[in-house]
Design a protein around this motif. Structure first.
Motif, PDB file in Angstrom:
ATOM      1  N   ARG A  75      27.213 -41.813   7.338  1.00 57.92           N
ATOM      2  CA  ARG A  75      26.454 -43.057   7.121  1.00 57.92           C
ATOM      3  C   ARG A  75      25.069 -42.994   7.752  1.00 57.92           C
ATOM      4  O   ARG A  75      24.156 -43.691   7.337  1.00 57.92           O
ATOM      5  N   ALA A  76      24.927 -42.129   8.763  1.00 57.43           N
ATOM      6  CA  ALA A  76      23.629 -42.032   9.457  1.00 57.43           C
ATOM      7  C   ALA A  76      22.663 -41.076   8.756  1.00 57.43           C
ATOM      8  O   ALA A  76      21.499 -40.977   9.143  1.00 57.43           O
ATOM      9  N   VAL A  77      23.154 -40.361   7.732  1.00 54.24           N
ATOM     10  CA  VAL A  77      22.290 -39.374   7.073  1.00 54.24           C
ATOM     11  C   VAL A  77      21.348 -40.088   6.105  1.00 54.24           C
ATOM     12  O   VAL A  77      21.792 -40.906   5.286  1.00 54.24           O
ATOM     13  N   ASP A  78      20.058 -39.764   6.212  1.00 54.70           N
ATOM     14  CA  ASP A  78      19.075 -40.372   5.301  1.00 54.70           C
ATOM     15  C   ASP A  78      19.482 -40.083   3.863  1.00 54.70           C
ATOM     16  O   ASP A  78      19.830 -38.947   3.535  1.00 54.70           O
ATOM     17  N   GLY A  79      19.434 -41.096   3.018  1.00 53.47           N
ATOM     18  CA  GLY A  79      19.757 -40.883   1.602  1.00 53.47           C
ATOM     19  C   GLY A  79      21.246 -41.013   1.312  1.00 53.47           C
ATOM     20  O   GLY A  79      21.658 -40.967   0.159  1.00 53.47           O
ATOM     21  N   ILE A  80      22.093 -41.155   2.336  1.00 57.58           N
ATOM     22  CA  ILE A  80      23.533 -41.386   2.089  1.00 57.58           C
ATOM     23  C   ILE A  80      23.861 -42.838   2.472  1.00 57.58           C
ATOM     24  O   ILE A  80      24.189 -43.644   1.616  1.00 57.58           O
ATOM     25  N   GLY A  81      23.736 -43.157   3.731  1.00 60.44           N
ATOM     26  CA  GLY A  81      23.959 -44.543   4.161  1.00 60.44           C
ATOM     27  C   GLY A  81      25.387 -45.024   3.878  1.00 60.44           C
ATOM     28  O   GLY A  81      26.253 -44.231   3.505  1.00 60.44           O
ATOM     29  N   THR A  82      25.596 -46.316   4.037  1.00 61.71           N
ATOM     30  CA  THR A  82      26.943 -46.868   3.861  1.00 61.71           C
ATOM     31  C   THR A  82      27.388 -46.762   2.407  1.00 61.71           C
ATOM     32  O   THR A  82      28.523 -46.390   2.107  1.00 61.71           O
ATOM     33  N   ALA A  83      26.465 -47.047   1.484  1.00 62.68           N
ATOM     34  CA  ALA A  83      26.842 -47.032   0.066  1.00 62.68           C
ATOM     35  C   ALA A  83      27.216 -45.621  -0.371  1.00 62.68           C
ATOM     36  O   ALA A  83      28.213 -45.415  -1.084  1.00 62.68           O
ATOM     37  N   GLY A  84      26.461 -44.640   0.073  1.00 61.79           N
ATOM     38  CA  GLY A  84      26.738 -43.247  -0.313  1.00 61.79           C
ATOM     39  C   GLY A  84      28.020 -42.739   0.318  1.00 61.79           C
ATOM     40  O   GLY A  84      28.825 -42.069  -0.333  1.00 61.79           O
ATOM     41  N   GLU A  85      28.224 -43.085   1.579  1.00 58.67           N
ATOM     42  CA  GLU A  85      29.418 -42.588   2.291  1.00 58.67           C
ATOM     43  C   GLU A  85      30.691 -43.028   1.579  1.00 58.67           C
ATOM     44  O   GLU A  85      31.659 -42.280   1.484  1.00 58.67           O
ATOM     45  N   ARG A  86      30.671 -44.253   1.031  1.00 59.09           N
ATOM     46  CA  ARG A  86      31.874 -44.756   0.345  1.00 59.09           C
ATOM     47  C   ARG A  86      32.183 -43.951  -0.904  1.00 59.09           C
ATOM     48  O   ARG A  86      33.292 -43.979  -1.419  1.00 59.09           O
ATOM     49  N   LEU A  87      31.178 -43.282  -1.421  1.00 56.67           N
ATOM     50  CA  LEU A  87      31.384 -42.535  -2.664  1.00 56.67           C
ATOM     51  C   LEU A  87      31.765 -41.076  -2.412  1.00 56.67           C
ATOM     52  O   LEU A  87      31.869 -40.291  -3.334  1.00 56.67           O
ATOM     53  N   ILE A  88      31.926 -40.745  -1.144  1.00 56.89           N
ATOM     54  CA  ILE A  88      32.350 -39.376  -0.826  1.00 56.89           C
ATOM     55  C   ILE A  88      33.855 -39.416  -0.590  1.00 56.89           C
ATOM     56  O   ILE A  88      34.334 -40.067   0.336  1.00 56.89           O
ATOM     57  N   ARG A  89      34.585 -38.783  -1.486  1.00 54.40           N
ATOM     58  CA  ARG A  89      36.048 -38.810  -1.381  1.00 54.40           C
ATOM     59  C   ARG A  89      36.507 -37.486  -0.776  1.00 54.40           C
ATOM     60  O   ARG A  89      36.138 -36.421  -1.254  1.00 54.40           O
TER      61      ARG A  89
END
Ligand code: GLC
Length: 505
Positions: free
Chosen positions: A464-478
């Motif tokens: 979640r702390a990675v630029d360009g991933i964030g909370t929304a991106g992290e949820r999409l990583i399965r």
């Protein structure tokens, strides 16, 4: 029983293992630049090894093949029958590797041992394959060789260096597939090595094979076990270093084994405590695998042991009662607490898991693993172990999340989701084609991620702390565990390599 200052001291040491979001983002930037460098240069430390696997399994593959997995601790052999409907049947054998093999003088000691295990499995499960010299079907074998092996083709690769606890100098610079095939031939086994596979690549294939049809396929594989590594699907147009062997270029992609254990060997961005310095100094490969030394199971237990042994001799702490007050010396045979590399990482999982007031389970483990007499293990001593174990493991998991975050960023699979809201992605255009939108599927394997209770939680915090991933991106990583994926995956890759019937991802 420790002195009262022990807990304060433990908290101070734990604080040295804090790994902030800012440090993490700095690491991601360097990681991305080393990934790019590895796609240009042949063998920099983080060497981005081409795997010659260009497509991911679809679940429709059929046939029988062998997988042999030389990991850091065990040798697994498995005979896999793929049914072509995402299901398979496998028979396994597993032996732990004796140190006489891991540190052997001759290549034949290791590869002969592997061939013997293959023969034993075949004699048990395929007795018909023996005694008849004609018309015996040749089985394809996928060799998972979880070390930096520079691949020249799907079925050949040169060992660059040993990692983890191995050191058989005569194998370095040799083709490991040839060495195994030679020992197989000496035993007249009906087996052909058709693929050389990294364990993280095997994890991808076994997970992808098992996913239901129509599910987003796995594009990233990670190992957090004795060692650590990641494999990901890269565009051929991004790989500017030469690709020597033949391969099917039609997918326009190839899986790359990052060898991220050697990320930032020069320590320009990785955290570096005095304990990391000591571990490196006493390791078999000082200066090498510096990321792995902070993340993988082979080193986490030793990091903890190093710190606890120091607290034992620290007169202000006197962990476990400390040095004998009268003599100031330890007597008798050194117990594991005082023996380098004698403690594995399972104690960290137990420390995290035990949430009881008296830490009974952890105290039992301290006795089992460190051999400290039970009468010397007070609740405070166990609390010290818990605080420090937590700090070491949390940093490891956050570093792991950093590496995965960098790889997800590199593959651009999330598009601009990191800067969009979750809804924008879920309702995005890719929904129409029946695939789950923007999902990144990651196969994971290894004792650390499997058994450390909150490893994935802390990895996700880091993502979640990675630029360009964030909370929304992290949820999409399965992330999904592909247990024993490396041996099953190797068999899948071997079979597909022999049949050459990959389908598009
Ligand atoms: C070490 C090896 C690498 C392997 C990893 C996980 O880092 O060099 O090839 O994938 O361990 O087993």
């Amino acid at each position: 029983m420790a002195f009262a200052t022990a807990l304060e001291k433990a908290e101070m040491i734990a604080a040295q293992f804090d790994y902030s979001d800012d440090e993490l983002r700095k690491c991601v930037r360097k990681f991305l630049s080393q990934m790019d460098g590895g796609l240009r240069e042949r063998t920099p430390a983080m060497c981005q090894i081409p795997t010659y696997v260009t497509r991911v399994a679809q679940g429709t593959e059929k046939g029988q093949a062998l997988g042999v997995d030389l990991g850091g601790t065990n040798l697994r052999v498995c005979l896999v029958t793929l049914h072509g409907d995402s299901s398979y049947h496998a028979v396994h054998s597993k032996v732990s590797l004796p140190s006489r093999i891991m540190l052997a003088y001759e290549a034949a000691d290791l590869f002969g041992f592997m061939a013997e295990q293959i023969e034993a499995l075949l004699r048990t499960h395929c007795p018909d394959q023996f005694g008849v010299s004609e018309n015996v079907a040749i089985l394809s074998l996928g060799l998972t060789f979880s070390f930096p092996v520079y691949q020249n083709a799907i079925d050949s690769g040169i060992l660059l260096r040993w990692t983890k606890g191995f050191d058989i100098p005569s194998v370095v610079g040799q083709d490991v597939c040839e060495l195994l095939q030679h020992e197989i031939a000496l035993r007249s086994l009906p087996v052909k090595v058709t693929a050389l596979v990294n364990d993280a690549a095997g994890t991808i294939m076994s997970r992808a094979y098992s996913l239901p049809r129509g599910e987003t396929r796995t594009t990233i594989g990670t190992i957090f076990g004795t060692g650590t590594n990641g494999v990901y699907l890269e565009k051929l147009s991004e790989i500017s270093k030469p690709l020597d062997g033949h391969f099917d270029e039609s997918s326009g992609k190839m899986f790359i084994s990052i060898e991220w254990g050697s990320f930032d060997n020069e320590l320009s961005v990785l955290p570096n405590t005095e304990y990391d310095v000591e571990i490196n100094q006493f390791s078999r490969n000082p200066g090498d695998q510096m990321f792995e030394k902070r993340v993988s199971g082979m080193f986490l237990g030793e990091l903890l042991r190093t710190i606890l042994a120091k607290l034992y001799v620290d007169p202000t702490v006197r962990l476990f009662g400390g040095i004998d007050a009268n003599t100031g010396l330890m007597t008798g045979n050194p117990i594991p607490l005082h023996t380098r590399w004698a403690v594995d990482s399972s104690i960290l999982s137990i420390a995290e898991f035990d949430g009881t007031d008296n830490l009974e389970t952890l105290r039992q483990k301290i006795f089992d693993a460190l051999r400290v007499p039970p009468s010397s293990i007070g609740i405070e001593d166990a609390q010290v172990v818990k605080i420090i174990a937590h700090a070491i493991a949390k940093r490891a998991a956050r570093l792991g999340g950093m590496a995965l975050g960098a790889v997800v960023t590199k593959t651009e699979q999330l598009g601009s989701v990191g800067s969009r809201s979750q809804d924008a992605c879920v309702l995005g255009p890719s929904e129409a084609d029946g695939h789950q939108p923007c999902l990144v599927d990651v196969g994971v394997d290894g004792s650390v991620i499997e058994f450390y209770p909150r490893f994935e939680v802390y990895m996700r915090e880091a993502l979640r702390a990675v630029d360009g991933i964030g909370t929304a991106g992290e949820r999409l990583i399965r992330m999904g565990l592909a247990k024993d994926g490396s041996s099953v995956g190797a068999a899948i890759i071997a079979l597909v390599a022999a049949q050459q019937t990959y389908e598009a991802p």
